[in-house]
Design an enzyme around this catalytic site. Structure first.
Site, PDB file in Angstrom:
ATOM      1  N   GLY A  58       0.848  -1.189   0.000  1.00  0.00           N
ATOM      2  CA  GLY A  58       0.000   0.000   0.000  1.00  0.00           C
ATOM      3  C   GLY A  58       0.879   1.233   0.000  1.00  0.00           C
ATOM      4  N   CYS A  85       5.276  -6.111   1.708  1.00  0.00           N
ATOM      5  CA  CYS A  85       5.637  -4.689   1.704  1.00  0.00           C
ATOM      6  C   CYS A  85       4.894  -3.932   2.822  1.00  0.00           C
ATOM      7  CB  CYS A  85       5.379  -4.096   0.327  1.00  0.00           C
ATOM      8  SG  CYS A  85       6.192  -2.514   0.101  1.00  0.00           S
ATOM      9  N   TYR A  86       3.952  -3.077   2.497  1.00  0.00           N
ATOM     10  CA  TYR A  86       3.219  -2.384   3.557  1.00  0.00           C
ATOM     11  C   TYR A  86       2.599  -3.403   4.519  1.00  0.00           C
ATOM     12  CZ  TYR A  86      -0.200   0.567   5.944  1.00  0.00           C
ATOM     13  OH  TYR A  86      -0.918   1.222   6.904  1.00  0.00           O
ATOM     14  N   HIS A 172       8.363  -7.746  -3.376  1.00  0.00           N
ATOM     15  CA  HIS A 172       7.101  -8.157  -4.004  1.00  0.00           C
ATOM     16  C   HIS A 172       7.255  -9.487  -4.745  1.00  0.00           C
ATOM     17  CE1 HIS A 172       4.745  -4.506  -3.277  1.00  0.00           C
ATOM     18  NE2 HIS A 172       5.922  -3.911  -3.273  1.00  0.00           N
ATOM     19  N   GLU A 174       5.030 -11.205  -6.034  1.00  0.00           N
ATOM     20  CA  GLU A 174       4.060 -11.322  -7.122  1.00  0.00           C
ATOM     21  C   GLU A 174       4.546 -10.711  -8.429  1.00  0.00           C
ATOM     22  OE1 GLU A 174       4.012  -9.334  -4.588  1.00  0.00           O
ATOM     23  OE2 GLU A 174       3.042  -7.414  -4.979  1.00  0.00           O
ATOM     24  N   SER A 226     -22.499  -9.476 -27.200  1.00  0.00           N
ATOM     25  CA  SER A 226     -21.808  -8.589 -28.139  1.00  0.00           C
ATOM     26  C   SER A 226     -20.887  -9.373 -29.061  1.00  0.00           C
ATOM     27  CB  SER A 226     -20.978  -7.575 -27.355  1.00  0.00           C
ATOM     28  OG  SER A 226     -19.883  -8.243 -26.741  1.00  0.00           O
ATOM     29  N   GLY A 228     -18.068 -10.393 -27.882  1.00  0.00           N
ATOM     30  CA  GLY A 228     -16.791 -10.284 -27.184  1.00  0.00           C
ATOM     31  C   GLY A 228     -16.604 -11.491 -26.264  1.00  0.00           C
ATOM     32  N   VAL A 229     -15.400 -11.629 -25.717  1.00  0.00           N
ATOM     33  CA  VAL A 229     -15.091 -12.815 -24.919  1.00  0.00           C
ATOM     34  C   VAL A 229     -16.024 -12.939 -23.706  1.00  0.00           C
ATOM     35  CG1 VAL A 229     -13.315 -13.981 -23.570  1.00  0.00           C
ATOM     36  CG2 VAL A 229     -12.666 -12.660 -25.579  1.00  0.00           C
ATOM     37  N   ASP A 230     -16.194 -11.846 -22.972  1.00  0.00           N
ATOM     38  CA  ASP A 230     -16.941 -11.951 -21.712  1.00  0.00           C
ATOM     39  C   ASP A 230     -18.400 -12.335 -21.940  1.00  0.00           C
ATOM     40  OD1 ASP A 230     -14.559 -11.102 -20.740  1.00  0.00           O
ATOM     41  OD2 ASP A 230     -15.190  -9.054 -20.320  1.00  0.00           O
ATOM     42  N   LYS A 369      -9.657 -12.104 -16.578  1.00  0.00           N
ATOM     43  CA  LYS A 369      -9.834 -12.279 -18.028  1.00  0.00           C
ATOM     44  C   LYS A 369      -9.269 -13.613 -18.540  1.00  0.00           C
ATOM     45  CE  LYS A 369     -11.189 -10.179 -21.805  1.00  0.00           C
ATOM     46  NZ  LYS A 369     -12.373  -9.319 -21.906  1.00  0.00           N
TER      47      LYS A 369
END
Ligand code: XMP
Length: 513
Positions: A58, A85-86, A172, A174, A226, A228-230, A369
């Protein structure tokens, strides 16, 4: 929440990498959810019984006024905690250690020595690069803790209190610049928290289908598809769960890429759902006649979309559920509001007000995604839809600069199709994140055979990006550009010049309008 027994609570303290942490955890096949640090109490956590807790980084200093803090009881729940970290500084501070602002901050790739046996670093080299990004550091550890790693500037790059399963890392893990970072997270998940890795798309699909069946019962569901993927994956999941109770309305604006409308229809032909395709191309084009200004074009398309959708939805009468393809990043960014987040649909400029429905269902709201794509594959959705690159809601209307006419749309469709073919043929479709043709509406002089021509310029655009907020232009090999250019001027009438866009975003945007 899903029905997963194993899961990790990611407590968000406002760090820029909060979603990245969650994605890495899920990449390790462990389910996790992000919650704001101040929206969950130790009592609630005890009830929800996560396998472990990760505190994110953070921007604050733990001493700062209004700095985010947790209830220290969280450290006594017997649930393993990893502070990053934070998160590590907060753990140190709240348990009686001391955090200080030194003269220099530590930032970037940093040589780190892992000196102590620590489950996080098990089976990893004793020395390596980590990614640092901090101003404060832990000067004095709380009682019972020991240092497990250090750097030249940071005497406590990692700490642990083994018997209470409390761990902190100043760097970090990640971020991919941290060598073996994912392995460290995996060690936390598997060795410390005892997870086995039960988060797979197959299990998710099974559980989601079950949940949707229970929720929807005999109700009717409406989805604006639409292509689209989603929205496509959302349709596939609902089709599997409630089949014929689902109606998908697909508004073909006539502004999609070449053959795209037919591809979408074909992809859903195999499902036992009610699929309504509205061919509204003429309607959209006539509303766009004479309009040159990009924002105006977008607005018209957004409004028209809603109108067409509503008119079609009204024919269905009462529906019980309106489905939306909201995905996890939308949910996280909206602050995890408790009420259902109604996506201010970037694609269509708003949701219908006048469609009669009782409730919203958002079956993808827990997925990132790449997980949405994985789910699509699991559901055997056509690869054309699953791997589709992003496409703006206003479609080709914003890739024809200035006034949009049917001829210009057809022209950009042809040029775009050729460009896409050549990119695919060169095997570049996986590495360039978005690529397309733009009709610039600029005309210039050329020569073809012995004839002077005065025709249009097509611009090609290809970008690489992680989040579409910033982007670099793709270094497409000249030979590929050459083939695309030569085919476009030869095969597409009224184009005599092709240029490649070599600007980054910023200062340019990805689209030209
Ligand atoms: P820009 O041009 O803003 O584009 O750099 C960033 C990403 O967003 C897409 N885009 C849109 N998507 N509706 C959408 O659904 C829109 O109106 C819209 N405008 C841009 C663009 O294709 C790129 O991926």
């Amino acid at each position: 929440m899903t029905a997963n027994k194993e899961w990790i609570l990611v407590l968000d303290f406002g760090g820029q990498y909060n979603q990245l942490i969650a994605r890495r955890v899920r990449e390790c096949s462990v389910y996790c959810e992000i919650r704001p640090y101040n929206k969950i109490t130790p009592g609630e956590i005890r009830k929800l019984a996560p396998s472990g807790i990760i505190f994110t980084g953070g921007p604050n200093s733990v001493y700062g006024e209004g700095a985010p803090q947790t209830d220290p009881e969280i450290f006594s729940l017997g649930i393993p905690v990893l502070g990053i970290c934070y998160g590590a500084q907060l753990m140190a501070y709240q348990l009686g250690g001391q955090v200080t602002t030194p003269e220099t901050r530590e930032y970037g790739k940093t040589e780190t020595i892992f000196e102590q046996d620590c489950p996080l670093f098990r089976d990893l080299p004793r020395q390596g690069i980590t990614w640092m990004s901090h101003t404060d550091y832990i000067e004095r550890l709380p009682e019972g803790f020991q240092v497990t790693a250090y750097t030249m500037d940071c005497p406590s790059a990692a700490m642990q209190r083994l018997e209470r399963k409390l761990y902190g890392v100043q760097f970090h893990p990640e971020v991919l610049h941290t060598e073996n970072g994912t392995q460290m997270l995996q060690n936390f998940l598997y060795t410390v928290c005892g997870c086995t890795g039960d988060w797979t798309m197959r299990r998710y699909a099974e559980a989601a289908v079950q949940e949707l069946r229970e929720k929807i019962g005999n109700g009717r569901v409406l989805l604006a598809l639409s292509g689209g993927v989603d929205s496509s994956v959302c349709a596939a999941l609902l089709a599997k769960a409630v089949g014929s109770q689902l109606t998908c309305i697909f508004v073909d604006t006539g502004l999609m890429r070449k053959n795209e409308g037919d591809e979408v229809e074909a992809a859903f032909a195999q499902w036992d759902i009610s699929f309504v395709r509205v061919n509204a191309g003429e309607r959209f084009l006539s509303r766009l006649a004479g309009v040159e200004e990009p924002e105006r074009k977008r607005k018209i398309i957004g409004e028209e979309f809603i109108r067409v959708f509503e008119a079609e939805a009204k024919k269905l009468g009462q529906v019980d559920f309106l489905a939306q393809g909201t995905i996890y990043p939308d949910v996280v960014e909206s602050g995890l509001g408790d009420a259902a987040v109604i996506k201010s649909h970037h694609n269509v400029g708003g949701l219908p007000d006048h469609v009669d429905f009782k409730e919203i269902v958002e079956p993808l709201r827990l997925l990132f995604k790449d997980e949405v794509r994985a789910l699509g594959r699991e559901l055997k959705l056509s690869e054309v839809l699953v791997s589709r690159q992003p496409f703006p809601g206003p479609g080709l209307a914003i890739r024809v600069l200035g006034e949009v006419t049917p001829e210009k749309v057809a022209l950009v469709q042809e040029a775009d199709a050729i460009f896409r073919e050549e990119i695919a043929r060169a095997g570049l479709d996986g590495s360039i994140h978005q690529y397309f043709a733009v009709l610039t509406s600029l005309r210039s002089v050329g020569v073809m055979g012995d004839e002077r021509t005065y025709d249009y310029t097509v611009a090609l655009r290809g970008v690489t990006t992680t989040d579409f907020m910033t982007a670099d232009f793709a270094r497409i090999p000249y030979e590929v550009l050459e083939r695309a250019s030569s085919r476009i001027v030869n095969e597409v009438k009224h184009v005599n010049r092709v240029v490649y866009d070599v600007t980054t975003k910023p200062p340019a945007t990805i689209e030209w309008e």
